[in-house]
Design a protein around this motif. Structure first.
Motif: not given
Length: 133
Positions: A43, A97, A113, A115, A120-121, A123
């Protein structure tokens, strides 16, 4: 392949927010035994690549990933774990998150995945799938 949060699971302390359909095969460990699986998180919003592990104990799973002094952690109940679950994420900088985890049928590896509260995201991959990163 998409990578997170293992760790996957992605990946991060709390309980599973929701369970969706799929396999409901329980993970069973003997009292006093612990299984540990590698997890890799990718990320840009969390500073690049984080490494850590997922711990599976008799009734609870937990994970910790870090890069330098920054870390993210979480936990979830192992009862009712399915092929897709949602796991909370709590980071050392105060961000929170939710990770969407896609377990393989054995529940010992997978990807997902996430968030974060700031948008922000990322995997992630854990278990054997973490070796691909």
């Amino acid at each position: 392949m998409r990578v997170l949060s293992a760790a996957g699971y992605f990946l991060a302390l709390g309980t599973v927010a929701a369970n969706l359909g799929g396999c409901s095969t329980p993970i069973r460990t003997l009292p006093g035994t612990v299984k540990s699986l590698p997890v890799v998180v990718v990320s840009q919003g969390l500073g690049g690549t984080l490494h850590g592990s997922v711990r599976l104990e008799q009734t609870q799973g937990s994970y910790l990933v870090s890069k330098g002094k920054f870390s993210c952690t979480g936990s979830y109940a192992l009862s009712g774990v399915r092929e897709r679950i949602y796991v909370p994420i709590f980071c050392s900088d105060g961000r929170k998150g939710t990770a969407s985890v896609h377990n393989d049928p054995s529940l010992m590896s997978g990807t997902g995945s996430f968030t974060m509260s700031d948008g922000s995201t990322g995997e992630f991959a854990f278990g054997n799938d973490a070796k691909k990163f």
